[in-house]
Design a protein around this motif. Structure first.
Motif, PDB file in Angstrom:
ATOM      1  N   THR A   1       0.844  -1.188   0.000  1.00  0.00           N
ATOM      2  CA  THR A   1       0.000   0.000   0.000  1.00  0.00           C
ATOM      3  C   THR A   1       0.883   1.242   0.000  1.00  0.00           C
ATOM      4  OG1 THR A   1      -1.634  -1.221   1.268  1.00  0.00           O
ATOM      5  CG2 THR A   1      -1.866   1.173   1.223  1.00  0.00           C
ATOM      6  N   LEU A   2       0.627   2.141  -0.957  1.00  0.00           N
ATOM      7  CA  LEU A   2       1.355   3.411  -1.001  1.00  0.00           C
ATOM      8  C   LEU A   2       0.420   4.525  -0.568  1.00  0.00           C
ATOM      9  CD1 LEU A   2       3.257   3.381  -4.438  1.00  0.00           C
ATOM     10  CD2 LEU A   2       4.097   2.720  -2.185  1.00  0.00           C
ATOM     11  N   MET A   3       0.957   5.490   0.170  1.00  0.00           N
ATOM     12  CA  MET A   3       0.184   6.665   0.543  1.00  0.00           C
ATOM     13  C   MET A   3       0.321   7.696  -0.576  1.00  0.00           C
ATOM     14  SD  MET A   3      -1.226   5.979   3.285  1.00  0.00           S
ATOM     15  CE  MET A   3      -1.151   4.207   3.427  1.00  0.00           C
ATOM     16  N   ILE A   4      -0.778   8.361  -0.906  1.00  0.00           N
ATOM     17  CA  ILE A   4      -0.745   9.364  -1.970  1.00  0.00           C
ATOM     18  C   ILE A   4      -0.923  10.744  -1.353  1.00  0.00           C
ATOM     19  CG2 ILE A   4      -1.698  10.061  -4.197  1.00  0.00           C
ATOM     20  CD1 ILE A   4      -0.674   7.164  -4.103  1.00  0.00           C
TER      21      ILE A   4
ATOM     22  N   ARG B   1      -3.914  12.388   0.661  1.00  0.00           N
ATOM     23  CA  ARG B   1      -5.182  12.483  -0.073  1.00  0.00           C
ATOM     24  C   ARG B   1      -5.720  11.133  -0.503  1.00  0.00           C
ATOM     25  NH1 ARG B   1      -6.864  17.232   1.660  1.00  0.00           N
ATOM     26  NH2 ARG B   1      -5.419  18.898   1.117  1.00  0.00           N
ATOM     27  N   GLY B   2      -5.001  10.050  -0.231  1.00  0.00           N
ATOM     28  CA  GLY B   2      -5.535   8.748  -0.629  1.00  0.00           C
ATOM     29  C   GLY B   2      -4.477   7.677  -0.482  1.00  0.00           C
ATOM     30  N   GLU B   3      -4.841   6.463  -0.830  1.00  0.00           N
ATOM     31  CA  GLU B   3      -3.868   5.387  -0.806  1.00  0.00           C
ATOM     32  C   GLU B   3      -4.071   4.470  -1.994  1.00  0.00           C
ATOM     33  OE1 GLU B   3      -5.452   2.224   2.368  1.00  0.00           O
ATOM     34  OE2 GLU B   3      -4.919   4.157   3.278  1.00  0.00           O
ATOM     35  N   LEU B   4      -3.059   3.665  -2.281  1.00  0.00           N
ATOM     36  CA  LEU B   4      -3.033   2.886  -3.507  1.00  0.00           C
ATOM     37  C   LEU B   4      -2.492   1.493  -3.200  1.00  0.00           C
ATOM     38  CD1 LEU B   4      -3.443   3.409  -6.572  1.00  0.00           C
ATOM     39  CD2 LEU B   4      -1.039   4.092  -6.668  1.00  0.00           C
ATOM     40  N   ASN B   5      -3.295   0.450  -3.542  1.00  0.00           N
ATOM     41  CA  ASN B   5      -2.803  -0.913  -3.386  1.00  0.00           C
ATOM     42  C   ASN B   5      -2.253  -1.379  -4.717  1.00  0.00           C
ATOM     43  OD1 ASN B   5      -3.407  -1.600  -0.630  1.00  0.00           O
ATOM     44  ND2 ASN B   5      -5.559  -1.422  -1.215  1.00  0.00           N
ATOM     45  N   ILE B   6      -0.981  -1.769  -4.727  1.00  0.00           N
ATOM     46  CA  ILE B   6      -0.361  -2.167  -5.998  1.00  0.00           C
ATOM     47  C   ILE B   6       0.467  -3.427  -5.806  1.00  0.00           C
ATOM     48  CG2 ILE B   6      -0.231   0.142  -7.011  1.00  0.00           C
ATOM     49  CD1 ILE B   6       2.826  -0.001  -6.027  1.00  0.00           C
ATOM     50  N   ALA B   7       0.697  -4.100  -6.911  1.00  0.00           N
ATOM     51  CA  ALA B   7       1.625  -5.231  -6.871  1.00  0.00           C
ATOM     52  C   ALA B   7       3.011  -4.686  -6.581  1.00  0.00           C
ATOM     53  CB  ALA B   7       1.607  -5.967  -8.203  1.00  0.00           C
TER      54      ALA B   7
ATOM     55  N   GLN C   1       0.919   7.108 -12.860  1.00  0.00           N
ATOM     56  CA  GLN C   1      -0.349   7.183 -13.590  1.00  0.00           C
ATOM     57  C   GLN C   1      -1.520   6.832 -12.676  1.00  0.00           C
ATOM     58  OE1 GLN C   1      -2.317   8.746 -15.854  1.00  0.00           O
ATOM     59  NE2 GLN C   1      -0.224   8.703 -16.657  1.00  0.00           N
ATOM     60  N   MET C   2      -1.370   5.724 -11.907  1.00  0.00           N
ATOM     61  CA  MET C   2      -2.449   5.293 -11.015  1.00  0.00           C
ATOM     62  C   MET C   2      -2.716   6.327  -9.939  1.00  0.00           C
ATOM     63  SD  MET C   2      -2.175   1.190 -10.474  1.00  0.00           S
ATOM     64  CE  MET C   2      -0.435   0.949 -10.484  1.00  0.00           C
ATOM     65  N   ALA C   3      -1.647   6.965  -9.458  1.00  0.00           N
ATOM     66  CA  ALA C   3      -1.804   7.973  -8.412  1.00  0.00           C
ATOM     67  C   ALA C   3      -2.575   9.166  -8.961  1.00  0.00           C
ATOM     68  CB  ALA C   3      -0.440   8.401  -7.883  1.00  0.00           C
ATOM     69  N   LEU C   4      -2.171   9.598 -10.180  1.00  0.00           N
ATOM     70  CA  LEU C   4      -2.820  10.766 -10.784  1.00  0.00           C
ATOM     71  C   LEU C   4      -4.290  10.486 -11.105  1.00  0.00           C
ATOM     72  CD1 LEU C   4       0.059  11.988 -13.104  1.00  0.00           C
ATOM     73  CD2 LEU C   4      -0.965  13.269 -11.212  1.00  0.00           C
ATOM     74  N   ASN C   5      -4.597   9.222 -11.375  1.00  0.00           N
ATOM     75  CA  ASN C   5      -5.967   8.867 -11.743  1.00  0.00           C
ATOM     76  C   ASN C   5      -6.922   8.838 -10.559  1.00  0.00           C
ATOM     77  OD1 ASN C   5      -5.323   8.717 -14.395  1.00  0.00           O
ATOM     78  ND2 ASN C   5      -5.083   6.475 -14.422  1.00  0.00           N
TER      79      ASN C   5
ATOM     80  N   GLN D   1      -7.272  14.002  -8.348  1.00  0.00           N
ATOM     81  CA  GLN D   1      -7.811  14.868  -9.391  1.00  0.00           C
ATOM     82  C   GLN D   1      -8.445  16.109  -8.780  1.00  0.00           C
ATOM     83  OE1 GLN D   1      -7.762  14.725 -12.737  1.00  0.00           O
ATOM     84  NE2 GLN D   1      -6.326  13.020 -12.568  1.00  0.00           N
ATOM     85  N   LYS D   2      -9.216  15.886  -7.715  1.00  0.00           N
ATOM     86  CA  LYS D   2      -9.912  16.982  -7.047  1.00  0.00           C
ATOM     87  C   LYS D   2      -8.917  18.037  -6.539  1.00  0.00           C
ATOM     88  CE  LYS D   2     -12.560  17.350  -2.768  1.00  0.00           C
ATOM     89  NZ  LYS D   2     -13.064  16.475  -1.706  1.00  0.00           N
ATOM     90  N   PHE D   3      -7.797  17.582  -5.981  1.00  0.00           N
ATOM     91  CA  PHE D   3      -6.884  18.548  -5.353  1.00  0.00           C
ATOM     92  C   PHE D   3      -5.877  19.150  -6.317  1.00  0.00           C
ATOM     93  CE2 PHE D   3      -8.657  16.712  -1.556  1.00  0.00           C
ATOM     94  CZ  PHE D   3      -8.818  17.838  -0.771  1.00  0.00           C
ATOM     95  N   ILE D   4      -5.596  18.456  -7.438  1.00  0.00           N
ATOM     96  CA  ILE D   4      -4.695  19.129  -8.383  1.00  0.00           C
ATOM     97  C   ILE D   4      -5.501  20.029  -9.313  1.00  0.00           C
ATOM     98  CG2 ILE D   4      -2.852  17.401  -8.257  1.00  0.00           C
ATOM     99  CD1 ILE D   4      -3.727  16.245 -10.854  1.00  0.00           C
ATOM    100  N   ALA D   5      -6.810  19.825  -9.331  1.00  0.00           N
ATOM    101  CA  ALA D   5      -7.746  20.742 -10.009  1.00  0.00           C
ATOM    102  C   ALA D   5      -7.253  21.166 -11.387  1.00  0.00           C
ATOM    103  CB  ALA D   5      -8.006  21.964  -9.128  1.00  0.00           C
ATOM    104  N   GLY D   6      -6.882  20.199 -12.188  1.00  0.00           N
ATOM    105  CA  GLY D   6      -6.537  20.478 -13.576  1.00  0.00           C
ATOM    106  C   GLY D   6      -5.129  21.014 -13.803  1.00  0.00           C
TER     107      GLY D   6
END
Length: 868
Positions: free
Chosen positions: A810-813, A820-826, A836-840, A845-850
């Motif tokens: 698990t990575l913290m984002i 702002r979130g977390e990511l479960n990855i191999a 890419q997965m983090a940005l998605n 998305q909400k916090f980088i606001a484009g």
RNA sequence: GCCGGGAUGGCGGAAUUGGUAGACGCAGCGGAUUCAAAAUCCGCCGCUGGUAACAGUGUGGGGGUUCGAGUCCCCCUCCCGGCACCA
């Protein structure tokens, strides 16, 4: 297996077994590597207190841990049996100090045994036994012959009413604690140990102690206080001092010499005494200076006072006339008993100069060149190194250049030069007390001070005496002090002073190795066991005891008794045991203190304390601070009652769980309950498992996700707990890990065969890993879990690397450093895919606001930080 | 005064090398069990706002370095240990 945990039954049975089999007797003929674990021995004050329990539990945990890891462990115990409290008790209760001490030892020994410590009791020593102190006397005579011990006069606190010397702690606000008389300084002859001869080695040796706490080494370095400076001689001014001579001072700031505007001497300094001969006001001031305690803390905090002597000395370089002042902040026993005063660049001199209107001459400016004249109020920057000004030929020189130039000029004029100095002073070991080791010296009118010959040792301290508190009992016993001179045979007088009790505690650690040697202080066994692998004791001993013991080790080495250079390879300094205080004001500053057990603290709906009431009358009491357990604050908890109620294992567990060993430990009855609850839960879980049949511990087969997770947790815990015990010495976190394991076991709810094998594996490892802390319950559980192994001789578990491997992580984002979130990855996912997965992620998305990320930081296995 | 250390929820503490603040335990709150209570078991639990999702804020105080600080640097406050005769 009984489902109910019954600590008293378990503990008494196992302790009897340990006693009967001498389970912890340590021998020198053992193939295993040795591990000498020592806790500072106690003063036998009467009862064990929580500080002792903590100290000896920590030592026992480390001893038992190393035993499980295959070491031949020596853990001895003894008694620091000489000292002031025995004399105080003797005065108060009319008992002989010896009887009081022996009774206390007997009681405290039984209390220690009830704690379940893995001690080799066959090596027990008491420092008040003649078999012990005869070797101390022998070493004294050897050191006396070598000149390491010598005689000189020194100041002591004298109580003129009780006609006795007082310890610093017996002087309260300048008065004797019993008589209330104003204390005076008095100079008396004493024996000193030349510890300064070893100052350089004691300093350098600290660098050979990587496993000592940095703070202890720093304190010792500062205490030894090696400094590089100059000796400066101020020639006497012939007009005021009517004979030739020089006033010697030492300074670390020769670069400021041109800023010296006066010199200050101690009240006992010859120049002060000379000036006082024809100056009654000065004589009065000097005797006022002598009416204070000899403690440095008192001297340093008292208001600075001084008086002009009317005498002058000449500046060695400028020949200016400088007045000689007497100042109460100058100590006769330190350095030359005189200082050169540079008010512009020394805080104490500055304060003194302002107070008495003495000139302040600025001779140093900051390196950055901005001119700063030293004017009130004092600024710390005035004392910094800088560039010389107003200093004639030295103007413009920096610290090092000015230092060298001044030192060179002084040497050329034969008025001083470079000198290295230590703050450390020689150790005065004479005490005008009864309950201590007699100093083995005979005073002969013809032969002088004669050491007692070895074959006439020990000089036995008579034990059947009456102590009154006025004067030394030995000095009133002709049968003790009347003797013949060993050299000429004529009548002589035996020394009646005894030794500082720090002397006994400076070599006891070595005597444990050769505890029964009757023909030598130490024998070959000392080199087998020493140095002590692990020493444990209170931080309050960081300087004196530990420095004296290091000094003695070197003395014994140079006497050919030992080969090593340092006594203690690793040191753990434990914190205090503190508890809340409660009191009621009784008026006129007096307080009535209540034990925490007598008080109910009431809380609000969130558990915050509102107020406290006394249980017996329901009326309020004031909540005081959290302070060191002490009789005076009535906030102590009796270990004996604690053990009677919960058992030794609970007491031990709480002591280690509540805080890491080097921090202070706050007492909490509820915390003790919690520790006991954990042992009950562990026992019950183990009993339920055992009663369904023990099975072989898990070896290998297919595991479901839950069991895989459990083994992952177990083997990580093994690695962590091993590190906690050995490198970190934080037992609280080791305990927390075993608690987490029990929580996971409880949640498992799987009674299948494979699950039961994993549970068996977990319980076995938890039992072994907790055994150093709670040895009784773990021995009992191990015997149930492994009925095949009769003796409790398991080995320390090793973490299984396979069980600790993981496919998914698990990575913290973060965005701009905020989670702002977390990511479960191999585990094998590449950086580009992770980005890419983090940005998605929707939250990202909400916090980088484009916006386009400026930077993306990936910390492998931990987190991704997207900076916009 | 000088030397050394410490400060994180209501409390004790965890965060090991600058990378998820609050592991574990206590206290508290809610529930299950019980005739009832104790014990036990389950759940919640930094603070503020919000029904919530969530947002803001937060490691004694002030400033700084860094993508990121409980952790490193500077300054300050308070508490503790030692200061040579308590041990």
């Amino acid at each position: 297996m009984d489902i109910h945990y019954n600590p008293q039954t378990i503990e008494t049975a196992i302790q009897q077994e340990w006693d009967a089999t001498s389970a912890f007797k340590a021998g020198e003929t053992d193939a295993r590597p040795k591990y000498y674990c020592l806790s500072m021995f106690p003063y036998p004050s009467g009862k064990l207190h929580m500080g002792h329990v903590r100290n000896y539990t920590i030592g026992d945990v480390l001893s038992r841990f190393h035993r499980l890891r295959g070491y031949n462990v020596l853990q001895p115990m003894g008694w620091d049996a000489f000292g002031l409290p025995a004399e105080n008790a003797a005065i108060k209760h009319s008992v002989a100090p010896a009887n009081w001490t022996y009774a206390n030892i007997a009681h405290m020994r039984s209390q220690l045994k009830r704690l379940g410590l893995a001690i080799d009791w066959s090596r027990e020593i008491a420092t008040c036994a003649p078999e012990y102190y005869r070797w101390e006397q022998w070493l004294f005579t050897e050191l006396f012959k070598k000149g390491i011990i010598y005689k000189k006069t020194a100041s002591v606190n004298w109580d003129p009413v009780d006609c006795t010397v007082l310890a610093n702690e017996q002087v309260i606000d300048g008065r004797g604690w019993r008589s209330g008389a104003l204390v005076e300084k008095r100079d008396i002859p004493m024996y000193f140990m030349r510890i300064t001869a070893y100052a350089d080695e004691l300093l350098g040796g600290l660098d050979q102690l990587p496993h000592w706490p940095e703070q202890v080494k720093t304190m010792q370095r500062n205490w030894i206080g090696k400094s590089f400076g100059c000796e400066v001689h101020f020639p006497y001014d012939r007009d005021s001092i009517e004979h030739d001579g020089v006033l010697k001072v030492y300074t670390t700031r020769p670069d400021t010499l041109m800023g010296a505007t006066y010199v200050a001497v101690a009240a006992e300094h010859p120049l002060a005494l000379l000036a006082a001969e024809n100056n009654s006001a000065l004589a009065d001031f000097i005797s006022e200076c002598r009416r204070s305690s000899v403690a440095e803390a008192d001297v340093a905090t008292q208001a600075k006072k001084g008086m002009n002597t009317g005498l002058f000395v000449r500046h060695p370089l400028s020949d200016a006339r400088l007045p000689v002042w007497v100042a109460n902040y100058v100590l006769m026993g330190y350095g030359e008993g005189a200082v050169m005063a540079v008010p512009a660049h020394d805080a104490r001199d500055f304060e003194f100069a302002v107070q008495y209107g003495l000139p302040i001459k600025t001779v140093i400016i900051p390196t950055d060149g901005a001119y700063t004249e030293a004017v009130a109020p004092w600024q710390d920057s005035y004392a910094e190194h800088g560039i010389c000004i107003n200093s004639g030929k030295y103007d413009g020189l920096g610290f090092d250049a000015a230092f060298n130039a001044v030192a060179g000029d002084l040497a050329e004029l034969d008025l001083g030069g470079k000198r290295t100095q230590f703050r450390l002073r020689d150790w005065g070991i004479s005490r005008q007390r009864y309950w201590g080791c007699p100093i083995p010296i005979i005073h002969c009118d013809d032969c002088g001070d004669v050491p007692v010959p070895a074959e006439r040792l020990p000089v036995v301290l008579p034990e059947d005496v009456v102590v009154t508190g006025a004067g030394s009992p030995l000095a009133a016993m002709p049968e003790f002090y009347r003797c013949d001179c060993p050299v000429c045979g004529r009548p002589a007088r035996r020394e009646t002073d005894t030794m500082d009790t720090f002397v006994e505690s400076s070599w006891y650690y070595a005597r444990y190795a050769s505890f029964d040697s009757s023909d030598a202080m130490l024998d070959a066994r000392a080199d087998h066991w020493l140095p002590v692998d692990q020493y444990i004791g209170g931080i309050e001993h960081a300087i004196l005891h530990l420095l004296y013991a290091r000094f003695f080790h070197k003395l014994m080495r140079d006497q050919g008794l030992l080969k090593s250079d340092e006594p203690f390879a690793r040191l753990l300094t434990q914190g205090m045991v503190v508890a809340p205080t409660f009191y009621r004001d009784l008026g006129d500053g007096k307080k009535d203190w209540f034990n925490p057990a007598e008080v109910d603290v009431r809380t609000d709906e969130r558990g915050r304390p509102l107020d406290a009431v006394l249980k017996t009358d329901g009326l309020p009491v004031t909540i005081g601070g959290t302070e060191k357990m002490a009789k005076s604050k009535n906030n102590g908890v009796d270990p004996e009652q604690l053990i009677a109620r919960y058992g030794a294992d609970t007491a031990r567990l709480f002591m280690l769980f509540a805080a890491p060993p080097d921090q202070s430990l706050e007492w909490s009855d509820a915390g003790v309950e919690g520790a006991h609850r954990f042992l009950r839960r562990l026992w019950k879980f183990c009993a339920e498992h055992v009663n369904n049949g023990v099975v072989p511990a898990y070896r290998n087969s297919e595991l479901n996700a839950d069991l895989k997770a459990l083994r992952f947790q177990l083997h990580h815990a093994i690695a962590k707990i091993t590190d906690d015990y050995s490198r970190r010495q934080t037992f609280n976190t080791a305990i927390a890990s075993t608690m987490e394991l029990l929580n996971s076991l409880t949640r498992l709810n799987d009674t299948g065969a494979i699950a039961r094998a994993v549970i068996q594996e977990t319980l076995e490892h938890v039992t072994v890993m907790l055994a150093p802390i709670v040895p009784h319950i773990c021995t009992a559980m191990w015997r149930e879990l492994r009925p095949d192994s009769a003796a409790f001789a398991p080995t320390w578990p090793v973490a299984d690397a396979d069980a600790m491997s993981q496919d998914e992580i698990t990575l913290m984002i973060q965005v701009n450093g905020k989670l702002r979130g977390e990511l479960n990855i191999a585990k094998t996912t590449g950086a580009a895919a992770i980005q890419q997965m983090a940005l998605n992620q929707p939250a990202v998305q909400k916090f980088i606001a484009g916006q386009t990320p400026k930077k993306i930081i990936i910390v492998p296995g931990r987190l991704v930080n997207i900076v916009v």
